[in-house]
Design an enzyme around this catalytic site. Sequence first.
Site, PDB file in Angstrom:
ATOM      1  N   GLU A 152       0.825  -1.204   0.000  1.00  0.00           N
ATOM      2  CA  GLU A 152       0.000   0.000   0.000  1.00  0.00           C
ATOM      3  C   GLU A 152       0.860   1.256   0.000  1.00  0.00           C
ATOM      4  O   GLU A 152       0.599   2.209   0.736  1.00  0.00           O
ATOM      5  CB  GLU A 152      -0.967  -0.032   1.191  1.00  0.00           C
ATOM      6  CG  GLU A 152      -1.809  -1.302   1.195  1.00  0.00           C
ATOM      7  CD  GLU A 152      -2.919  -1.340   2.243  1.00  0.00           C
ATOM      8  OE1 GLU A 152      -2.729  -0.810   3.334  1.00  0.00           O
ATOM      9  OE2 GLU A 152      -3.986  -1.908   1.927  1.00  0.00           O
TER      10      GLU A 152
ATOM     11  N   ASP B 292      -8.551  -9.292   1.725  1.00  0.00           N
ATOM     12  CA  ASP B 292      -8.499  -8.402   2.871  1.00  0.00           C
ATOM     13  C   ASP B 292      -9.715  -8.524   3.776  1.00  0.00           C
ATOM     14  O   ASP B 292     -10.619  -7.698   3.695  1.00  0.00           O
ATOM     15  CB  ASP B 292      -8.387  -6.950   2.356  1.00  0.00           C
ATOM     16  CG  ASP B 292      -7.912  -5.992   3.435  1.00  0.00           C
ATOM     17  OD1 ASP B 292      -7.526  -6.467   4.509  1.00  0.00           O
ATOM     18  OD2 ASP B 292      -7.923  -4.779   3.189  1.00  0.00           O
TER      19      ASP B 292
ATOM     20  N   GLU C  43     -13.646  -4.383  10.566  1.00  0.00           N
ATOM     21  CA  GLU C  43     -13.427  -3.360   9.536  1.00  0.00           C
ATOM     22  C   GLU C  43     -14.444  -3.430   8.392  1.00  0.00           C
ATOM     23  O   GLU C  43     -15.114  -2.456   8.094  1.00  0.00           O
ATOM     24  CB  GLU C  43     -12.007  -3.509   8.998  1.00  0.00           C
ATOM     25  CG  GLU C  43     -11.704  -2.547   7.865  1.00  0.00           C
ATOM     26  CD  GLU C  43     -10.288  -2.696   7.324  1.00  0.00           C
ATOM     27  OE1 GLU C  43      -9.477  -3.419   7.930  1.00  0.00           O
ATOM     28  OE2 GLU C  43     -10.004  -2.078   6.284  1.00  0.00           O
TER      29      GLU C  43
HETATM   30  O1  GCW Z   1      -7.491  -3.883   5.635  1.00  0.00           O
HETATM   31  C1  GCW Z   1      -6.524  -2.929   5.276  1.00  0.00           C
HETATM   32  C2  GCW Z   1      -6.897  -1.700   6.024  1.00  0.00           C
HETATM   33  C3  GCW Z   1      -5.755  -0.780   6.294  1.00  0.00           C
HETATM   34  C4  GCW Z   1      -4.652  -1.582   6.948  1.00  0.00           C
HETATM   35  C5  GCW Z   1      -4.230  -2.678   5.976  1.00  0.00           C
HETATM   36  C6  GCW Z   1      -3.189  -3.596   6.582  1.00  0.00           C
HETATM   37  C7  GCW Z   1      -3.123  -0.912   8.652  1.00  0.00           C
HETATM   38  O2  GCW Z   1      -7.901  -1.043   5.305  1.00  0.00           O
HETATM   39  O3  GCW Z   1      -6.221   0.238   7.146  1.00  0.00           O
HETATM   40  O4  GCW Z   1      -3.564  -0.790   7.337  1.00  0.00           O
HETATM   41  O5  GCW Z   1      -5.330  -3.485   5.657  1.00  0.00           O
HETATM   42  O6  GCW Z   1      -3.581  -4.677   7.021  1.00  0.00           O
HETATM   43  O7  GCW Z   1      -2.037  -3.260   6.611  1.00  0.00           O
END
Ligand code: GCW
Length: 689
Positions: free
Chosen positions: A292, A372, A400
Amino acid sequence: TGLEGWLRYAPLPAEIISLQPSFSHIVALSRSETSPIYTAAKELQDGLKKLLNRDVNIVKTATEIKEIPSSKIVVGTLDSFSLTDEKIEVDRIPDLKEDGYWLSTRKIDSGTTDILIAGQNERGALYGAFQFLMLLAQNKPYPESHTSSPQAPIRWINQWDNLDGTIERGYAGPSIFFKDGAVLDDLTRVAQYARLMASVGLNGIIVNNVNSHCNLFNPTNMKGLGRIADAMRPWGVRIGVALYFDTPKDLGGLPTSDPLNPDVVSYWNDLTTRLYRNVPDLLGYLIKANSEGQPGPLTYGRTLADGANLFARALKPHGDGLVMYRAFVYNHHLDESNLKNDRANAAVEFFDGLDDEFEDNVIVQIKYGPIDFQIREPPSPLLSHLRRTPIILEFQVCQEYLGQQSHLVYLPPLWRTILDFDLRIDGTPSVVRDIVSGSKFDWKRSGYAAVVNVGQDSTWLGSHMAMSNLYAYGCYCWDASRDEVTVIQDWARLTFGSHPTIVDTITKISMESWPAYENYSGNLGIQTLCDIVKHCHYGPSPAAMDGNGWGQWTRADSHAIGMDRTVATGTGNAGQYPPEVAAMFEDIKTTPDDLLLWFHHVPYTHQLKSGKTVIQHFYDAHYDGAKTAQTFPVQWQALRGLIDENRFHHTALRLTYQAGHSIVWRDSINNFYHAKCGIPDVHGRVGNH
Ligand code: GCW
C-alpha cells in the site's frame, strides 16, 4: 460498565454458594509479586470475593502444603509444585505443552476440597486459575484432574494504534496506549486489557500501528514502552512493536534505508539494543513493507528476505525475538483493464521461492484470505506454499469490513471456514488449523494474530456484543476445533448471566449474525460490497469495488459478474492452491456456491446448485439477511429485566440500528444490480420503490 468484559464474577445465588467448599487459603508458590503466579492468587482472591462473597487470604511460598488447612487453592508452576509435598501428585500428570496447565480437585473429608493449579510455566498457572474461576462463575463442576495445553504457542493481538492517539480501523475511541506522540502516563487500561487477554490465553501484543511512522524510539517513548511491558507482564503478556522500514532515512539522518547498507544495519542494531534495555522480553518486530505504498526492501532493489533478515539479525543477540513479516505485500495501483491482473495472486508471487531464505527467527504473517478481511474468502493460497518458514495466521476482531461493531457479527463461524479447510498439500491431510499450530510441518513457533483495536470506550470495542469475538479469538487460538456454539454460550453466561433466556437469545442472535451479514452485504464470494474508494469500508457501495487500483474487483457489467480466477481462462489464482483444491476451484461445477463469484465470471442467469439464478439469489439473500437482522432487536427484548438496564439499552440501540441499516444494504445492492442487468425479481420486490 463493560470494562470487566466477561470477567464480571457476578455474585452466585445463595443456594449455589452454600454448596461450594469454604475456601480457607490461596497458596501462591512464588515469592515475586510481579509474577503471574501472584497475579493468579490475587485474581482468585478477587474472584472468590465477588462470586462467593468470601474473604480468602493469600499465603506465599509454602513447601509443606499439606500442613495448611484444607479447602485451599494452591497455584504454582509444575517445578514449584515438585519442591513441595505434592511432588508425587504432580509427577503423575501427563506432559503439558508450553503455557499449559493442570487443574485438579481433591476431595478430602467432611466436605473439604483442595484445588491444585499447576502451570507448565507461570503463565500456564495463571490460565489455570482463570479457568477455575470461569467454571465457578458458570456453576460448572470442577474437574477431578484436567490438563489443557494450547495448540499454538503464538496467540497474539495486533493493535493499529498511532502515537497521536488515533487508531486505524478503531471503532471504540482513542488509544489506551498513546496520546500526543507519547505513551500515556496512566496505563490502568493497559493492565486491564492484559487481564482480559490472559483470561483467554492470549500471550503477546504488538502495540502500535503497522502504518505509523512517528518517533516511537525517542528516549521518553522507549521508557514508555518499558512501562507498557511492565503493566502487561504480570498477566503473562509480552509486547512487541511495528517498525517503519524507512526509519533510518526518515529519523536516523541516513541517506538510505537499504537493508544491506552497513550504516542501516548498525542503525537497527543500535536501536534494538536500546529497546531491549527497556523491554528485556521483547516479542519482536512486526513489519509491513512494500505494501500500500509503503517502502520496503524492494524499494532498494533487495529481496523481501533481505528486509526480514535485517531485523532478524538485529534481534538475535538479545533473546527469542521474532520478526513477524507480513505477507500483505501488493500493488494497490493495479490495472483493472488487464484481465490477468489479480491482487489475490500477490502474496504467493512475492513469497514463492523465499522459503529457504529467511533467518530462523522470521515468521511470515498471513491474512486469512488472499484479499483483505472480507465477509467470505477462501484461505490464502500462501498457507500451502511455506514449509520451512513458520507462519502466523492473521484474523480481525475489529470488524473493519464487517459492520465496524455497529453491526453484530459473531465471527467464529467465519473463522471456521478457514481453520477447517483442508488444503491437501502434497495430497495429504493439511487442515489449516494443523498448519498454523505447527504440527503439520513441525514448526516450533507459529500461531495466530488478530487485529483487535480496542479503545478507551468503556465497552473496549464500542459494543458489548462485539466482545464475544475477542473472547472467542482467545478460545480458538487455544483450541481451533472449539464448537462456536459452546463458546458463545460460555461467553453469554460469563458476561450477562446464566438465565436460559439470556444464553439462548444471545446464542441464537450470534449464530444468525454472520450468515445474515453475508446475505445483506455480499453473496457468493463477491466480497463485502462496501465503500473502497473513500476507504471507510462501511456501508453499501457496490459501484466502488471496480474502476480503481485496489483490486477488490467484481467485474460486474450488464451481463455477467465475478472474477475469473481459473488457470484456463482467468488470472490463474486457482492454480496457486495444491492440485486437488486447485481442481475444485478451477471447475465451476465443483466450486462451492458461496465462493462462485470469487473464482468465476458468470452471467447473472447462471444457475446455482440450489437451482436459483445468481441474480435471484442476490435478491433473495438480501431480503433474507435484512429480515433476519430485523428480528435481532425483537429477540433482544426478551432480556429486558434479566440484565442491567445500561447494557440492555446500549445493545438494543445497536441492534435497532443494524436492523435499519440492513434494509439500506438490501435495497442499495438489489437496486444496483437490478439497474445493471435489468432482470426482474421473480417476487417483484426489487426496483419498484
Ligand atoms: O485492511 C486494510 C486496512 C488498512 C490496513 C491494511 C493492513 C493498517 O484497510 O487500514 O492498514 O489493511 O492490514 O495493513
